[in-house]
Structures are given as C-alpha cells and as structure tokens.
Write an enzyme that holds these catalytic residues in place. Structure first.
Site, PDB file in Angstrom:
ATOM      1  N   ASP A  87       0.772  -1.160   0.030  1.00  0.00           N
ATOM      2  CA  ASP A  87      -0.090   0.049   0.041  1.00  0.00           C
ATOM      3  C   ASP A  87       0.985   1.175  -0.048  1.00  0.00           C
ATOM      4  OD1 ASP A  87      -2.209   1.662   0.055  1.00  0.00           O
ATOM      5  OD2 ASP A  87      -3.210   0.764   1.521  1.00  0.00           O
TER       6      ASP A  87
HETATM    7  C1  BGC Z   1      -5.153   3.042  -0.051  1.00  0.00           C
HETATM    8  C2  BGC Z   1      -5.349   1.916  -1.212  1.00  0.00           C
HETATM    9  C3  BGC Z   1      -4.945   2.478  -2.420  1.00  0.00           C
HETATM   10  C4  BGC Z   1      -3.663   3.253  -2.362  1.00  0.00           C
HETATM   11  C5  BGC Z   1      -3.482   3.777  -3.713  1.00  0.00           C
HETATM   12  C6  BGC Z   1      -3.878   3.841  -0.154  1.00  0.00           C
HETATM   13  O1  BGC Z   1      -4.028   5.086   0.623  1.00  0.00           O
HETATM   14  O2  BGC Z   1      -4.949   2.362   1.447  1.00  0.00           O
HETATM   15  O3  BGC Z   1      -6.604   1.345  -0.896  1.00  0.00           O
HETATM   16  O4  BGC Z   1      -4.969   1.431  -3.329  1.00  0.00           O
HETATM   17  O5  BGC Z   1      -3.617   4.342  -1.609  1.00  0.00           O
HETATM   18  O6  BGC Z   1      -4.124   4.958  -4.141  1.00  0.00           O
END
Ligand code: BGC
Length: 749
Positions: free
Chosen positions: A290
C-alpha cells in the site's frame, strides 16, 4: 504451516472454489508468457530490475503524501515499472512513450488506479453493491468499470477491497462487502470476474488487485491504520477467505495492508506473504505494498531506517513498492552487500513482467490507450442504466411504519427537505476516482424529472449537514413546508467525507441538528420518507422511533436521483439487504450477527448472563434485514431428509409467497448452526442465499442443497472438523429469523 491448517478454508470448500490459475491463463498461454518473460529478464541489469519493482504516483491524483516531483524523468531513466493515478488515453500514451522509446529495453509501464466502484460511470459504493446480494449485477458493474478504465489507458485496478469488518466506526467499511465471510467471498469473486473478464489479454479488461492483506478491517477501536491483533483461528476462518476467493478467481495481484498483524506489519509479514499466500495458496501474481507502507515500517518501529525497511519488505515477499521509492534507493545496495539475493529480485521482476505480458503489453504497449474507445465508452447510456439498476438494488428499506412508501401517483405537492437533497456531488461517495460531480443526479433533480409538472416540488435545506448552530427558523420553515405538502422526503445522512480512508468516526449517528429537523418535520403528521445517505451503518435509533419510512441509500452513484425517485414512487421496489449490522448504539460495537456462543447466553431475567445493563444485545437492524413493498410470507419449510451421511446431500426447500399488492424481490437467506463440537461456533452462519422476484399473489419454491462440505469448519488448531449431531437451519429474510428446522449428520456411511 502448522500441521492442521487446510489449504482451502471451509467457507471456500463450501463454495467449490479451488481451481485457480494465474489470471486464468491456459497452460499454452502461460508457457508462452513464461518464455517471453525469461527472455526479457535475461537482458536486464540489476538497476533495471529494481526499476521494475518501483511504482510512483503521477501528480494527477493522490491518496497520501506525494514524494516524487518528477516522475517523468524517472520513467525515462528506466527507474519506474508502474505509475498510478495517471489516466486518459492521451496522457498514458505520452508516459508510455517515455518508457518505451527512451529507456534501454523499452519495457512498458503498468498503469494502476483505484477503480473502486466504477471509472467514470460511478456505481454505488462497494458496501452498497454488496447490499444488492446480486452477484451478476456486481460482476456486470465491474465489467463496465474495467471497460471504461482500460479505454482510458489503465491496466490495473486496485480492487477488490475484501476486508471483512465488524466495526462501522471504521471509515473504510464503505469499500468492502461488510461483515460476512461468505458474502465477502462471493462479492470478491464477482468483482475479479468482472474486472479481468474471461481472457486477460482482451483489451477491455484490467488486472485486479485484491487488498489489503490482511486483517485491515479489524483495526482496533475502528480507528484507521490501527493495530490488529487476533487469533490465527479467527484470521483464517473469517478474514482470509475472501482473499483466497479472489485468488481462486485468478486475481493478478495483491496489495499489502498498512496495519500490523499480531505484532508484524503486513508489509513485511513473511508469514502472510510467503507462507500463507505463496506456499499454502500457490499465489503466482504480483504483491504490491500500500501507499508508502515500506517507509511506514520505520514508524511501526520494526525497522531502524528505510534501508532496513526495504530489506524486510523484500525478504518478506513484497515485489513492488508503492510510492516511497525505497526499493529504488536501497535494493541494488542490499544485493551487492549480499543481504538480498538476486534470485529474490528476479522472482519479483518475473511476477511483474508476467502481468505485463498477460495483458499483452509486451507485444503492444499502447493497446489500452485508445481515445476513440475512450470517447465511445465513458458514460455510455448502457453503463448509466446499469448504474441506475444497481443503485435501485442496493437501497435498503429499513422501516415503513406507517406504510408511507411507495408514494401514490395522486400526490400533487411534495416537499424535499434536508442537507443532502440537492447535493449531486455527494452521491458519488468519498472515493469516486474519476467520477465527475456534474454527471451525478441529486435526489431532488431525480424526483423533479420523475414527477413532472403535474406535481409541485418544493425544497428546503432545513439545517446544514454538520453544524450545531443552525437557527430554529430553518427548521420552522421546513416544518411549515411539510404542513402544506401531501408528502415529505427528508434527505439526511453523513457528509461524504465522513467515510473512506482516514475517516473513522467515534459517533456514527446523524451529524449536527438533523434529528431535530426530522422530529419537527415528522411531527407535522405529513407522511414522511427519510432517505439516509452514508458510507457505513449508522446509529438511527432516535429516527426509528418516529413514524416514517427509512430508505437507506448509502452512496448510490451517479444515477442516485433517478434510482431513488423510482424507488420512492414505486416504479421499482427496494430489494437491498444489510451486509452489515446497524447497531442501536456505538457501545455495542463490534456487533455482528454471527457472534460466537457464550457459556452464559442472554437471559433477561438472570443477572449473570452475557448482556448490557443499559441496552439490549440485539442491534437496531440485523444483518440481512431489508423490507419490500410486497408482503413476504415464508411457508412450507421442508427437508428432503432428516438425516444425512458424509456422501449424501439434502435439499432444503421453502415456499416464499408475496401476499401483498406490489411486486417484491426477496433475498432468501439460509443460516446454519452446528451441533456440539470441540470448539465454539457462531450462533449461526450464512451458508447460502438466493434473490427471487415475486409478482403480487405469486409464490416460488426455493431450494438449497446441503452437502457434508457445507458443514465443515476449522478448529482453533486449524484442523478441519465435521461434527456428528443435530444441525439447525434457519431460512428467512434476515439473520435473526426464527423457526429452525433440524437434521442429523452422521459421518459413518
Ligand atoms: C489505500 C489503497 C489505495 C492506495 C493507492 C492507499 O492510501 O489504502 O487502498 O489503493 O492508496 O491509491
């Protein structure tokens, strides 16, 4: 793996899902791809390999701190394998050219994006989609999302989010399928099928990314990013199966979670990423972290610096670092120092190139960036229609007492009151990616179009959404308007920024003075339907005491107004069912229907039983609840046999009748309670469901097949159990349905 843990969890064994291959490739296609990938790999330098393992955000759209200012220079230097938050056919083509034409090998980029519930045609939020209990509709929505996203140059959707959650304070409940593992598994599968289609190299598909691995939905106290600490038993039987279901559908990739799990952050958790995911489940896809999750290992306190963080993450099994650039900075040095092997790097790059190859990018890097397709597909009328139909299926009629809905076509004057009545943008929900506010239809505008000129439609905001200092005058004006109207629609709920990432709430009632508005308007005696909007279950106990209808709309997407107008006027009937329990009070959280049995079950007369002194144990609205405009009656529950053995199956049948005057769609739900075993079991568990539509006066007999596999579960040591004894089945329209029917199971043939 501890000795007992089964390779396929019992929830999935019930569902007969076990035949996964990476992206559902045929053996021949897979061999071709593997050969192609090895050829590329053999030509790459260590720096180029590390570049492939690096992903940066374009500055077009971010969900966190943006670290890299000049992504384009990095791309041209061959230091980037994937870019996210970059889309539209022309922009992605331009970035792709930089990778293909300027780098030594010309390996194309993989473009990722959070296609959470639609790309441009925004569908209801995922929690609302789950409320439809309609897997075909969810798959179709994901198919449309993939077609639109791929036409805008995207290859990879960071979806599905399959985190089971039993804590509505957590803002991200809106992204998942709610509290139930079986429903979560089915929704995950439908989403992967829809996104990836039947052939990954079809140009209207994208690679899916199941997230967040694992346990994120159990963050302590419902506070985002917080610690998760739970038994392996609960993790395996409740939280992990939807991941395995997505992988069994061929899901191309997986994203690690932000949280720590039993002391080890998920993004450097070798037990999760190597043992469970690779060894036990045989996952061959790519693992991405993430957003800046490797960097956060330092904050977690498990790495002294970013070099050690990178080392821990790569050794645990992470293949690609999202946004923090830590692999780019440290991996080559770690390999040269002998801390990380070249084999480990090669394996990561292989997995990344495999996804690129499966999508056809290694043959034609520009095949997705197609302005003509983009022009034709985005917001196509058929897509909007699908969004409207799914919104209709997702809304849950929580209450209709007195019977206010559907409104009669004879009404001549309607008042639409409340802070969300005219807010079209909010309908898209907190995380709508490329959704545009101007595409969305507000409740007011949907009603205006549906009612036409024959009905006078008045509007009054009443109170601001959040403030506590609203003047009583607005409430008075709203009540005065209600008095002169035939019917009232009250549009209440959260602001759409109150759910989603980093949007946990400790109190989950209606914000501000909305309840005061509701009381004043409903006290006028004019029939009132309250439409509630939110990204989570709300505490609606005060509202539930007032005479009104409550239609819970979640965040319904771009077609909100049209769908709601059709539901309120009875052109369509509500058929959604709650995928999460609505508590009476925050003090009951975590609350879910399938709690474990206790040694002192509730007895209101007995002090020393499991209960609260100041509140019932039961929720306000249980999992599975949802009313229709019909009158649903369950008749003739029957079993094909009272006793089954290991090799046999039995059929549960129930006749469901609609004795009302309106057509009704019922979600017939089947719950099971097991006999005495070696470990405690949930008081009941959903094991199957079916949606049926009944005309007025109509009836249908619904059958469910139960096999020995339906009765299996894991004990605390991971052993699969199948207990002899008396089982109870509950068939009905919600999780607290009574009237058990029983049968005996005996292993011996
Ligand atoms: C979120 C993810 C997301 C990623 C990319 C993160 O803050 O937890 O679910 O895919 O950002 O945008």
């Amino acid at each position: 793996m501890r000795p007992g843990w089964p390779l396929v969890s019992s929830v999935l064994a019930r569902e007969h899902v076990m035949a996964s291959t990476f992206m559902n490739l045929s053996a021949e296609h897979r061999e071709h791809i593997d050969r192609e990938v090895e050829q590329w790999l053999s030509r790459m330098t260590l720096e180029e390999k590390v570049g492939q393992m690096t992903q940066f955000s374009s500055d077009r759209d971010t969900t966190g701190p943006s670290l890299k200012e000049d992504v384009e220079e990095e791309i041209k230097a061959g230091r980037v394998g994937s870019v996210f938050n970059a889309f539209d056919a022309d922009f992605t083509r331009r970035l792709q050219q930089q990778a293909v034409e300027h780098t030594r090998l010309g390996i194309p980029l993989l473009f990722g994006y959070d296609v959470i519930h639609g790309f441009r045609t925004i569908f209801p939020i995922p929690l609302a989609q789950a409320a439809s209990f309609d897997m075909d509709a969810i798959e179709a929505a994901s198919r449309i999302a993939a077609a639109e996203a791929s036409a805008a140059g995207l290859h990879w959707a960071f979806t599905p989010m399959v985190d089971i959650t039993r804590d509505p304070r957590w803002g991200r409940v809106m992204e998942g399928a709610g509290e139930d593992t079986l429903l979560g598994c089915r929704v995950a599968r439908a989403q992967v099928r829809g996104l990836q289609g039947s052939a990954p190299d079809e140009v209207d598909t994208v690679a899916a990314c199941v997230k967040h691995f694992a346990g994120y939905g159990a963050a302590e106290a419902g506070r985002d990013y917080n610690t998760v600490d739970m038994s392996e038993w609960r993790l395996r039987s409740v939280y992990l199966p939807p991941f395995q279901a997505a992988i069994d559908e061929g899901c191309a990739s997986l994203m690690t979670a932000f949280n720590s799990l039993n002391g080890v952050p998920a993004s450097c958790n070798g037990w999760l990423l190597e043992q469970v995911l690779r060894q036990e489940w045989g996952f061959e896809g790519l693992v991405v972290t993430d957003y800046t999750a490797i960097m956060e290992l330092v904050h977690h306190g498990v790495a002294a610096d970013t070099r050690q963080a990178g080392q821990k993450a790569v050794l645990a099994g992470v293949d690609m670092a999202m946004q923090d650039g830590i692999f780019l900075e440290h991996l080559a040095g770690l390999v040269e120092a002998g801390t990380v092997s070249l084999e480990r790097i090669d394996m990561a790059v292989r997995r990344i190139l495999r996804v690129k190859a499966a999508l056809g990018l290694l043959d034609d890097p520009y095949r997705y960036s197609d302005p003509a397709r983009e022009q034709a597909l985005l917001l196509a009328p058929a897509h909007r229609l699908a969004a409207r139909e799914l919104a209709e299926k997702a809304c849950v009629l929580l209450r209709n007492e007195p019977c206010v809905l559907p409104f009669s076509n004879d009404i001549r004057r309607m008042a639409v009151i409340g802070p969300l009545a005219q807010d079209a943008a909010a309908m898209l929900g907190p995380w709508h990616g490329n959704g545009h506010a101007e595409d969305a239809v507000s409740l007011h505008d949907g009603l205006a179009l549906r009612l036409g000129e024959a009905v006078t439609l008045d509007y009054c905001c009443g109170v601001p959404l959040e403030s506590d200092v609203s003047s009583a005058d607005d409430i008075e004006a709203a009540a005065a308007l209600a008095r002169t109207s035939d019917v009232v629609v009250l549009a209440l709920g959260e602001d759409n920024s109150m759910s989603g990432e980093a949007a946990s709430r400790a109190r989950i009632g209606l914000p501000g003075r909305q309840m005061a508005l509701a009381r004043a308007v409903i006290a006028t005696g004019t029939p009132c339907a309250v439409v509630t909007f939110s990204g989570r279950p709300l505490v609606l106990s005060d509202l539930d005491e007032l005479p009104c209808a409550i239609l819970h709309a979640w965040w319904p997407g771009i077609e909100a107004g049209h769908a709601l107008a059709r539901l309120l006027m009875g052109d369509a009937g509500p058929s959604g069912r709650l995928p999460m329990t609505f508590p009476r009070d925050e003090g009951q959280i975590p609350i879910h229907y399938n709690a474990f049995s206790t040694g002192r079950p509730l007895d209101p007369e007995e002090k020393y039983t499991s209960k609260y002194l100041d509140m019932p144990n039961t929720p306000l609205y249980p999992f599975g609840h949802g009313l229709t405009y019909g009158q649903i009656v369950y008749q003739h529950r029957a079993l094909s046999s009272r006793c089954i053995r290991a090799s046999e199956s039995l059929v549960v049948s129930v006749t469901v009748a609609n004795t009302g005057a309106h057509e009704a769609t019922e979600v017939v739900q089947l719950y099971l309670r097991g006999p005495a075993g070696d470990v405690v079991r949930p008081v009941r568990e959903l094991i199957d469901f079916k949606r049926i539509t009944l005309v007025p006066g109509g009836a249908e007999t619904v059958c469910f097949v139960i096999e020995a596999a339906s009765l299996r579960y894991e004990d605390a040591m991971g052993n699969q159990r199948l207990d002899d004894g008396e089982y109870h089945l509950y068939v009905g329209g919600r999780s607290d349905t009574s009237d058990a029917i029983t049968f005996h199971f005996n292993k011996q043939d």
